[in-house]
Write a protein that holds these residues in place. Structure first.
Motif, PDB file in Angstrom:
ATOM      1  N   SER A 103       8.704 -12.169  -7.224  1.00  0.00           N
ATOM      2  CA  SER A 103       9.703 -11.121  -7.391  1.00  0.00           C
ATOM      3  C   SER A 103       9.050  -9.755  -7.236  1.00  0.00           C
ATOM      4  CB  SER A 103      10.392 -11.231  -8.746  1.00  0.00           C
ATOM      5  OG  SER A 103       9.465 -11.044  -9.799  1.00  0.00           O
ATOM      6  N   ILE A 104       9.886  -8.768  -6.925  1.00  0.00           N
ATOM      7  CA  ILE A 104       9.400  -7.399  -6.781  1.00  0.00           C
ATOM      8  C   ILE A 104      10.489  -6.466  -7.275  1.00  0.00           C
ATOM      9  CG2 ILE A 104      10.160  -7.302  -4.356  1.00  0.00           C
ATOM     10  CD1 ILE A 104       7.704  -5.463  -3.844  1.00  0.00           C
ATOM     11  N   THR A 105      10.110  -5.541  -8.131  1.00  0.00           N
ATOM     12  CA  THR A 105      11.095  -4.611  -8.663  1.00  0.00           C
ATOM     13  C   THR A 105      11.397  -3.524  -7.640  1.00  0.00           C
ATOM     14  OG1 THR A 105       9.461  -3.117  -9.645  1.00  0.00           O
ATOM     15  CG2 THR A 105      10.172  -5.019 -10.987  1.00  0.00           C
ATOM     16  N   SER A 106      12.396  -2.725  -7.945  1.00  0.00           N
ATOM     17  CA  SER A 106      12.748  -1.616  -7.063  1.00  0.00           C
ATOM     18  C   SER A 106      11.592  -0.614  -6.946  1.00  0.00           C
ATOM     19  CB  SER A 106      14.002  -0.904  -7.573  1.00  0.00           C
ATOM     20  OG  SER A 106      13.796  -0.442  -8.889  1.00  0.00           O
ATOM     21  N   SER A 107      10.734  -0.574  -7.947  1.00  0.00           N
ATOM     22  CA  SER A 107       9.583   0.337  -7.924  1.00  0.00           C
ATOM     23  C   SER A 107       8.317  -0.306  -7.360  1.00  0.00           C
ATOM     24  CB  SER A 107       9.300   0.855  -9.335  1.00  0.00           C
ATOM     25  OG  SER A 107       8.998  -0.222 -10.202  1.00  0.00           O
ATOM     26  N   ILE A 116       4.437 -10.832  -2.070  1.00  0.00           N
ATOM     27  CA  ILE A 116       5.787 -10.327  -1.807  1.00  0.00           C
ATOM     28  C   ILE A 116       5.699  -8.823  -1.572  1.00  0.00           C
ATOM     29  CG2 ILE A 116       6.296  -9.967  -4.267  1.00  0.00           C
ATOM     30  CD1 ILE A 116       9.202 -10.819  -3.663  1.00  0.00           C
ATOM     31  N   SER A 117       6.529  -8.337  -0.646  1.00  0.00           N
ATOM     32  CA  SER A 117       6.580  -6.906  -0.379  1.00  0.00           C
ATOM     33  C   SER A 117       7.966  -6.556   0.130  1.00  0.00           C
ATOM     34  CB  SER A 117       5.505  -6.486   0.634  1.00  0.00           C
ATOM     35  OG  SER A 117       5.697  -7.157   1.873  1.00  0.00           O
ATOM     36  N   ARG A 118       8.222  -5.269   0.240  1.00  0.00           N
ATOM     37  CA  ARG A 118       9.549  -4.839   0.674  1.00  0.00           C
ATOM     38  C   ARG A 118       9.451  -3.586   1.525  1.00  0.00           C
ATOM     39  NH1 ARG A 118      12.804  -4.189  -4.596  1.00  0.00           N
ATOM     40  NH2 ARG A 118      14.414  -3.399  -3.168  1.00  0.00           N
ATOM     41  N   ASP A 119      10.392  -3.449   2.424  1.00  0.00           N
ATOM     42  CA  ASP A 119      10.539  -2.253   3.258  1.00  0.00           C
ATOM     43  C   ASP A 119      11.930  -1.707   2.980  1.00  0.00           C
ATOM     44  OD1 ASP A 119      11.131  -0.427   5.313  1.00  0.00           O
ATOM     45  OD2 ASP A 119       9.793  -1.426   6.691  1.00  0.00           O
ATOM     46  N   ASN A 120      11.981  -0.653   2.174  1.00  0.00           N
ATOM     47  CA  ASN A 120      13.279  -0.112   1.765  1.00  0.00           C
ATOM     48  C   ASN A 120      13.982   0.647   2.888  1.00  0.00           C
ATOM     49  OD1 ASN A 120      13.167  -1.142  -0.821  1.00  0.00           O
ATOM     50  ND2 ASN A 120      12.201   0.702  -1.672  1.00  0.00           N
ATOM     51  N   VAL A 121      13.242   1.067   3.886  1.00  0.00           N
ATOM     52  CA  VAL A 121      13.865   1.776   5.011  1.00  0.00           C
ATOM     53  C   VAL A 121      14.665   0.788   5.860  1.00  0.00           C
ATOM     54  CG1 VAL A 121      13.440   3.083   7.112  1.00  0.00           C
ATOM     55  CG2 VAL A 121      12.091   3.567   5.037  1.00  0.00           C
ATOM     56  N   TYR A 122      14.024  -0.313   6.198  1.00  0.00           N
ATOM     57  CA  TYR A 122      14.692  -1.294   7.051  1.00  0.00           C
ATOM     58  C   TYR A 122      15.373  -2.403   6.247  1.00  0.00           C
ATOM     59  CZ  TYR A 122      12.427   0.985  10.937  1.00  0.00           C
ATOM     60  OH  TYR A 122      12.026   1.911  11.850  1.00  0.00           O
ATOM     61  N   ARG A 123      15.291  -2.325   4.921  1.00  0.00           N
ATOM     62  CA  ARG A 123      15.990  -3.264   4.045  1.00  0.00           C
ATOM     63  C   ARG A 123      15.531  -4.700   4.279  1.00  0.00           C
ATOM     64  NH1 ARG A 123      22.204  -0.991   3.542  1.00  0.00           N
ATOM     65  NH2 ARG A 123      21.647   1.204   3.335  1.00  0.00           N
ATOM     66  N   ILE A 124      14.244  -4.897   4.299  1.00  0.00           N
ATOM     67  CA  ILE A 124      13.678  -6.222   4.538  1.00  0.00           C
ATOM     68  C   ILE A 124      12.748  -6.592   3.381  1.00  0.00           C
ATOM     69  CG2 ILE A 124      12.297  -7.657   6.081  1.00  0.00           C
ATOM     70  CD1 ILE A 124      13.127  -5.816   8.368  1.00  0.00           C
ATOM     71  N   LEU A 125      12.880  -7.799   2.939  1.00  0.00           N
ATOM     72  CA  LEU A 125      11.995  -8.379   1.938  1.00  0.00           C
ATOM     73  C   LEU A 125      11.055  -9.343   2.655  1.00  0.00           C
ATOM     74  CD1 LEU A 125      11.585  -8.561  -1.222  1.00  0.00           C
ATOM     75  CD2 LEU A 125      12.955 -10.661  -1.088  1.00  0.00           C
ATOM     76  N   TYR A 126       9.768  -9.301   2.306  1.00  0.00           N
ATOM     77  CA  TYR A 126       8.785 -10.153   2.961  1.00  0.00           C
ATOM     78  C   TYR A 126       8.116 -11.089   1.957  1.00  0.00           C
ATOM     79  CZ  TYR A 126       8.989  -6.773   6.828  1.00  0.00           C
ATOM     80  OH  TYR A 126       9.409  -5.966   7.854  1.00  0.00           O
ATOM     81  N   LEU A 127       7.625 -12.212   2.483  1.00  0.00           N
ATOM     82  CA  LEU A 127       6.768 -13.096   1.695  1.00  0.00           C
ATOM     83  C   LEU A 127       5.654 -13.585   2.617  1.00  0.00           C
ATOM     84  CD1 LEU A 127       6.399 -14.377  -1.112  1.00  0.00           C
ATOM     85  CD2 LEU A 127       7.499 -16.426  -0.181  1.00  0.00           C
ATOM     86  N   GLN A 128       4.452 -13.081   2.382  1.00  0.00           N
ATOM     87  CA  GLN A 128       3.279 -13.557   3.103  1.00  0.00           C
ATOM     88  C   GLN A 128       2.734 -14.761   2.347  1.00  0.00           C
ATOM     89  OE1 GLN A 128       1.824 -12.482   6.059  1.00  0.00           O
ATOM     90  NE2 GLN A 128       0.537 -14.296   5.808  1.00  0.00           N
ATOM     91  N   MET A 129       2.640 -15.874   3.043  1.00  0.00           N
ATOM     92  CA  MET A 129       2.200 -17.119   2.417  1.00  0.00           C
ATOM     93  C   MET A 129       0.917 -17.582   3.097  1.00  0.00           C
ATOM     94  SD  MET A 129       5.832 -19.085   1.927  1.00  0.00           S
ATOM     95  CE  MET A 129       5.981 -19.469   3.661  1.00  0.00           C
ATOM     96  N   TRP A 149      12.032 -14.019  -4.018  1.00  0.00           N
ATOM     97  CA  TRP A 149      12.055 -15.182  -3.141  1.00  0.00           C
ATOM     98  C   TRP A 149      12.174 -16.428  -4.025  1.00  0.00           C
ATOM     99  CZ3 TRP A 149      12.577 -15.544   1.977  1.00  0.00           C
ATOM    100  CH2 TRP A 149      12.300 -14.412   2.758  1.00  0.00           C
ATOM    101  N   TYR A 150      13.006 -17.338  -3.556  1.00  0.00           N
ATOM    102  CA  TYR A 150      13.233 -18.603  -4.233  1.00  0.00           C
ATOM    103  C   TYR A 150      12.960 -19.730  -3.255  1.00  0.00           C
ATOM    104  CZ  TYR A 150      15.945 -15.543  -7.341  1.00  0.00           C
ATOM    105  OH  TYR A 150      16.351 -14.529  -8.172  1.00  0.00           O
ATOM    106  N   ARG A 151      12.744 -20.922  -3.789  1.00  0.00           N
ATOM    107  CA  ARG A 151      12.615 -22.086  -2.914  1.00  0.00           C
ATOM    108  C   ARG A 151      13.227 -23.299  -3.590  1.00  0.00           C
ATOM    109  NH1 ARG A 151       6.028 -22.973  -3.110  1.00  0.00           N
ATOM    110  NH2 ARG A 151       5.890 -23.778  -5.270  1.00  0.00           N
ATOM    111  N   GLN A 152      13.656 -24.217  -2.735  1.00  0.00           N
ATOM    112  CA  GLN A 152      14.249 -25.451  -3.230  1.00  0.00           C
ATOM    113  C   GLN A 152      13.811 -26.601  -2.346  1.00  0.00           C
ATOM    114  OE1 GLN A 152      18.549 -25.499  -3.444  1.00  0.00           O
ATOM    115  NE2 GLN A 152      18.505 -27.053  -5.043  1.00  0.00           N
ATOM    116  N   ALA A 153      13.142 -27.558  -2.959  1.00  0.00           N
ATOM    117  CA  ALA A 153      12.743 -28.773  -2.270  1.00  0.00           C
ATOM    118  C   ALA A 153      13.825 -29.822  -2.511  1.00  0.00           C
ATOM    119  CB  ALA A 153      11.400 -29.252  -2.785  1.00  0.00           C
ATOM    120  N   PRO A 154      13.941 -30.809  -1.632  1.00  0.00           N
ATOM    121  CA  PRO A 154      14.955 -31.848  -1.812  1.00  0.00           C
ATOM    122  C   PRO A 154      14.834 -32.512  -3.178  1.00  0.00           C
ATOM    123  CG  PRO A 154      14.011 -31.994   0.366  1.00  0.00           C
ATOM    124  CD  PRO A 154      13.197 -30.982  -0.378  1.00  0.00           C
ATOM    125  N   GLY A 155      15.946 -32.579  -3.886  1.00  0.00           N
ATOM    126  CA  GLY A 155      15.960 -33.215  -5.188  1.00  0.00           C
ATOM    127  C   GLY A 155      15.502 -32.359  -6.340  1.00  0.00           C
TER     128      GLY A 155
END
Length: 113
Positions: free
Chosen positions: A49-53, A68-81, A35-41
């Motif tokens: 980040s999360i590796t394949s393992s 950060i977490s991932r669901d490889n079955v449904y191909r979704i990357l998550y970020l709980q904040m 996951w990345y983020r960009q604030a104005p300016g």
């Protein structure tokens, strides 16, 4: 390949959000993701980040608050904040750690004080 981030919104400081990123068109399970983020300016920065393992890494400013977490079955990357701060306000994107694909629109997170 499409990277479809969602889940952003407006939240008060101390609140929580869960971001999702649907990855379409590639063998998601093989890639180290971030996951990345960009604030104005500002430059776009990696926050988690999360590796394949499943090994995770976080930038110092979010350690202990973001997961950060991932669901490889449904191909979704998550970020709980959790315990969000105004300085977390930014547009959030997902991509591989090598930034191999087009960024997509991302999802806006705005934290009010």
């Amino acid at each position: 390949v499409q990277l479809q981030a969602s889940g952003g919104g407006l939240v008060q400081a101390g609140g929580s959000l869960r971001l999702s990123c649907k990855v379409i068109g590639t063998n998601f399970r093989l890639y180290d993701m971030a996951w990345y983020r960009q604030a104005p300016g500002d430059q776009r920065e990696s926050v988690a980040s999360i590796t394949s393992s499943g090994r995770t890494n976080y930038t110092d400013s979010v350690t202990g608050r973001f997961t950060i977490s991932r669901d490889n079955v449904y191909r979704i990357l998550y970020l709980q904040m959790n315990t969000l701060k105004p300085e977390d306000t930014a547009r959030y994107y997902c991509n591989t750690i090598r930034k191999q694909y087009s960024w997509g629109q991302g999802t806006q997170v705005t934290v009010s004080s």
